[in-house]
Design a protein around this motif. Structure first.
Motif, mmCIF file in Angstrom:
data_model
loop_
_atom_site.group_PDB
_atom_site.id
_atom_site.type_symbol
_atom_site.label_atom_id
_atom_site.label_comp_id
_atom_site.label_asym_id
_atom_site.label_seq_id
_atom_site.Cartn_x
_atom_site.Cartn_y
_atom_site.Cartn_z
ATOM 1 N N ARG A 9 0.830 -1.198 0.000
ATOM 2 C CA ARG A 9 0.000 0.000 0.000
ATOM 3 C C ARG A 9 0.868 1.252 0.000
ATOM 4 O O ARG A 9 1.050 1.863 1.020
ATOM 5 C CB ARG A 9 -0.872 0.017 1.258
ATOM 6 C CG ARG A 9 -1.735 -1.195 1.452
ATOM 7 C CD ARG A 9 -2.832 -1.180 0.415
ATOM 8 N NE ARG A 9 -3.866 -2.141 0.738
ATOM 9 C CZ ARG A 9 -4.868 -1.890 1.556
ATOM 10 N NH1 ARG A 9 -4.968 -0.744 2.170
ATOM 11 N NH2 ARG A 9 -5.783 -2.808 1.775
ATOM 12 N N PRO A 291 -4.334 5.100 7.269
ATOM 13 C CA PRO A 291 -5.777 4.878 7.356
ATOM 14 C C PRO A 291 -6.226 3.424 7.290
ATOM 15 O O PRO A 291 -7.387 3.135 7.520
ATOM 16 C CB PRO A 291 -6.298 5.651 6.146
ATOM 17 C CG PRO A 291 -5.189 5.576 5.153
ATOM 18 C CD PRO A 291 -3.912 5.514 5.931
ATOM 19 N N LEU B 91 -6.243 8.482 1.523
ATOM 20 C CA LEU B 91 -5.678 7.316 0.853
ATOM 21 C C LEU B 91 -4.796 7.751 -0.300
ATOM 22 O O LEU B 91 -5.059 8.774 -0.934
ATOM 23 C CB LEU B 91 -6.801 6.436 0.296
ATOM 24 C CG LEU B 91 -7.748 5.784 1.295
ATOM 25 C CD1 LEU B 91 -8.979 5.266 0.571
ATOM 26 C CD2 LEU B 91 -7.053 4.676 2.040
ATOM 27 N N SER B 92 -3.772 6.963 -0.599
ATOM 28 C CA SER B 92 -2.993 7.207 -1.808
ATOM 29 C C SER B 92 -3.716 6.523 -2.971
ATOM 30 O O SER B 92 -4.586 5.677 -2.758
ATOM 31 C CB SER B 92 -1.590 6.629 -1.657
ATOM 32 O OG SER B 92 -1.640 5.226 -1.695
ATOM 33 N N ARG B 94 -2.606 4.318 -4.973
ATOM 34 C CA ARG B 94 -2.366 2.882 -4.934
ATOM 35 C C ARG B 94 -3.256 2.196 -3.893
ATOM 36 O O ARG B 94 -3.765 1.101 -4.124
ATOM 37 C CB ARG B 94 -0.896 2.604 -4.631
ATOM 38 C CG ARG B 94 -0.564 1.132 -4.575
ATOM 39 C CD ARG B 94 0.874 0.916 -4.185
ATOM 40 N NE ARG B 94 1.782 1.106 -5.311
ATOM 41 C CZ ARG B 94 2.085 0.139 -6.174
ATOM 42 N NH1 ARG B 94 1.556 -1.052 -6.044
ATOM 43 N NH2 ARG B 94 2.911 0.363 -7.160
ATOM 44 N N GLU B 95 -3.452 2.862 -2.762
ATOM 45 C CA GLU B 95 -4.312 2.281 -1.722
ATOM 46 C C GLU B 95 -5.748 2.153 -2.210
ATOM 47 O O GLU B 95 -6.444 1.195 -1.879
ATOM 48 C CB GLU B 95 -4.255 3.128 -0.450
ATOM 49 C CG GLU B 95 -2.979 2.909 0.341
ATOM 50 C CD GLU B 95 -2.810 3.904 1.479
ATOM 51 O OE1 GLU B 95 -2.224 3.533 2.496
ATOM 52 O OE2 GLU B 95 -3.256 5.061 1.334
ATOM 53 N N VAL B 96 -6.196 3.142 -3.003
ATOM 54 C CA VAL B 96 -7.545 3.058 -3.562
ATOM 55 C C VAL B 96 -7.644 1.847 -4.493
ATOM 56 O O VAL B 96 -8.593 1.072 -4.426
ATOM 57 C CB VAL B 96 -7.920 4.362 -4.304
ATOM 58 C CG1 VAL B 96 -9.258 4.211 -5.004
ATOM 59 C CG2 VAL B 96 -7.949 5.541 -3.339
ATOM 60 N N TRP B 136 -4.995 10.580 -3.104
ATOM 61 C CA TRP B 136 -6.248 10.650 -3.855
ATOM 62 C C TRP B 136 -6.765 12.085 -3.939
ATOM 63 O O TRP B 136 -7.206 12.539 -4.995
ATOM 64 C CB TRP B 136 -7.271 9.730 -3.190
ATOM 65 C CG TRP B 136 -8.686 9.970 -3.593
ATOM 66 C CD1 TRP B 136 -9.593 10.762 -2.942
ATOM 67 C CD2 TRP B 136 -9.363 9.430 -4.729
ATOM 68 N NE1 TRP B 136 -10.796 10.731 -3.613
ATOM 69 C CE2 TRP B 136 -10.684 9.929 -4.711
ATOM 70 C CE3 TRP B 136 -8.967 8.572 -5.761
ATOM 71 C CZ2 TRP B 136 -11.622 9.595 -5.670
ATOM 72 C CZ3 TRP B 136 -9.914 8.249 -6.726
ATOM 73 C CH2 TRP B 136 -11.213 8.757 -6.676
#
Lengths: 349, 250
Positions: A9, A291, B91-92, B94-96, B136
């Motif tokens: 992540r 998060p 969120l970044s 990539r995290e999304v 994001w």
């Protein structure tokens, strides 16, 4: 597993989870040690060590029996309950903020704590059976009722972030008034615990059986929330997005709302309505560990425990010879954080 | 057998929104769902995705009613991109995209090579690799839509449903996104406003009017002046040439 998740992540939290767990556990031990040592009667580390050795490991080291009693029956049980309560409230904050997509959601501001107080007080006054469990059950009924009240009011008035908080204020005021009324009009409740306890919380009078209730509850809740961590992640873009990511939204919501009501009810029935822990801790932890809910829930539980234990120590030290309600201390930290979040959300729009 | 609707209806607050729609997804390609505002396009997409329960009829996934299939199982083969996705979570990109792996992963399970590969491939195919580390909240509207499509691709779906994904984009990003859809390698259903884009980029068109599906077929067959006049209440002329179907409005 966790390191893998982290590298997968992209975003880099300030602390890795391993480092955080290490620091968190150390902080927890330090906070509990503070909780044992500070107070009206000072005890030495030597006495603490001897008491713990005697009680936990079956030694027979010399300690003044009165001091041993203070350390074991009074201070340590109190610190243990503080840790469990802080962890519980912090977990509630994380879960509510994720499910309601509202950065200000936490049990106290949403009126759930107030409802739990009313429920607990009602059980005590009507003497519906005795014992911690029945009071907790009453608190749970009250918490669930307050939850339903706030939810109906919030969504009936059009939903949205601000509505939930407004509905929470209405709920808090209503249930706090009910609690005050019941306590004032009933001598029984007045004798057991005062209005201040139910409105602001206090760790006075806490003993081992309370920890025996709080500890398993928070442990089970923690495990369940970690199990649902991915579902909570999936709520980032709302309920339809969560559903399209494979989350059974209705079921997860009901289960997790019930869980927060149960956690809040347990905490309130033991130490009264303490606010802002569920607000301060999750936001601080998001900053530290990011998060993702797997990390966030674990970190918040630890930090919530530390925060509450230290708040309790402070509540005994600020005014010499007096003990402040622990909710006063948490509010002194929490209200400014509330303000900061409000300010930042204005910038985001 | 893919995704199909049989006599699906949906009523909200007493008002019929989707009426008796029967629709089968083509085996491959992009199906464009067009129709005026309030014709039921978005609602039909939600019904197809199983996000709403129809008040009549049924949606089938490989012949099985969608209401009988677990949500996680649906999410492993069918992905949805909303009109505009918003979040307050920091969120970044990539995290999304990694959220798209949620239905593929069991609780407690580790992040695997396959998850990593799916995310990388999704970012690659949407041309968003260079934005992966970015937050994001700092992405432009077009980039956000691409990241949402990448998230959907990370689910490794066989069907991708998009609800007016070009709505908030400028013309360049609209065209970029529409060009991307046929290349994704999944069956695509996309609700669209722009009839020319629908004609240019969709292999098949379905037309919604007052909650009913009134036509489905190749763009050149479906999009004619009389249908456009009837459905959209505008005068149009349609020319079919070597460069495709062009619609002009008067």
């Amino acid at each position: 597993m966790i390191a893998g998740t982290l590298s997968a992540r992209g975003s880099r939290p300030v602390l890795g989870l391993g480092g955080f767990l290490l620091i968190g556990t150390a902080a927890l031990l330090a906070a509990v040690t503070c909780g044992i040592m500070f107070g009206e009667i000072a005890v030495t580390p030597h006495e603490v060590a001897n008491t713990l050795a005697n009680r936990l490991l079956g030694f027979d080291l010399p300690v003044d029996p009165i001091r041993e009693g203070i350390i074991w029956h009074y201070r340590l049980s109190r610190a243990a309950v503080a840790v469990c309560a802080g962890a519980s409230l912090a977990i509630c904050g994380v879960v509510l903020q994720a499910l309601l997509r509202n950065p200000l959601a936490e049990p106290y501001l949403l009126g759930i704590s107030a409802g739990a107080s009313t429920g607990a007080v009602t059980v005590i006054v009507l003497s519906l059976g005795a014992g911690a469990l029945t009071v907790s059950a009453g608190a749970f009924a009250g918490a669930a009722l307050a939850f339903a009240f706030v939810a109906i009011l919030a969504f009936g008035s059009g939903g949205g972030t601000d509505r939930i908080i407004l509905a929470g204020i209405a709920g808090s005021q209503l249930f706090n008034a009910a609690t005050s009324f019941i306590v004032t009009s009933s001598a029984t409740a007045e004798q057991t615990r005062g209005i201040m306890f139910w409105l602001l919380g206090s760790l006075g009078g806490v003993r081992w059986p309370d920890a025996g209730l709080a500890f398993p509850v928070v442990l089970l809740a923690l495990a369940y929330c970690l199990y649902r961590a991915r579902a909570l992640d999936a709520f980032a873009f709302g309920e339809d997005a969560a559903a399209s990511l494979g989350v059974d939204v209705t079921r997860v919501r009901i289960e997790l709302f019930a869980l927060t009501a149960m956690l809040t009810a347990t905490v309130v029935s033991i130490i009264g309505a303490v606010g802002f822990v569920g607000l301060v801790i999750p936001h601080a932890m998001r900053f530290l560990v990011g998060p993702s809910h797997g990390r966030l829930i674990l970190a918040s539980a630890l930090a919530g425990g530390v925060f509450m234990a230290l708040a309790d120590v402070l509540s005994r030290l600020v005014l010499p010879g007096q003990v402040l309600p622990v909710g006063v201390i948490t509010a002194l930290f929490g209200a400014p954080v509330f303000g900061v979040i409000l300010w930042r959300s204005r910038g985001a729009k | 057998m893919t995704l199909s609707a049989e006599n699906v209806s949906w009523t909200a607050g007493g008002a019929p929104i989707v009426r008796d729609v029967t629709l089968a997804l083509p085996e491959k390609g992009v199906l464009g769902l067009v129709g005026p505002n309030g014709s039921g396009k978005s609602s039909l997409l939600r019904l197809l995705a199983g996000l709403r329960r129809g008040t009549g009829g049924a949606v089938y996934v490989d012949g099985q009613p969608i209401t009988r299939i677990r949500r996680a199982e649906i999410a492993r083969r069918l992905a949805v991109v909303e009109q505009q996705a918003t979040t307050e979570v920091a969120l970044s990109a990539r995290e999304v995209v990694a959220l798209g792996r949620a239905p593929q992963r069991a609780a407690w399970s580790a992040w695997t090579e396959r998850d990593e590969a799916a995310v990388a491939s999704a970012l690659e195919r949407t041309g968003m690799m260079h934005r992966a580390a970015q937050q994001w909240s700092t992405l432009s509207g077009g980039e956000r839509q691409r990241i949402q499509i990448a998230r959907a691709l990370a689910q490794e779906p066989r069907e991708l449903l998009l609800d007016e994904p070009t709505n908030h984009l400028d013309i360049r990003h609209q065209l970029d996104l529409m060009r991307l859809l046929p290349r994704l390698g999944t069956r695509v259903v996309v609700a669209l406003h722009d009839l020319n884009q629908a004609a240019a980029f969709c292999s098949e068109i379905a037309v919604m009017h007052e909650g009913r599906l009134i036509a489905q077929g190749a763009p050149a067959q479906v999009l004619n002046a009389s249908l456009i006049g009837e459905v959209f209440a505008v005068d149009a002329s349609v020319t079919c040439g070597p460069t495709g179907t062009r619609i002009s409005f008067f």
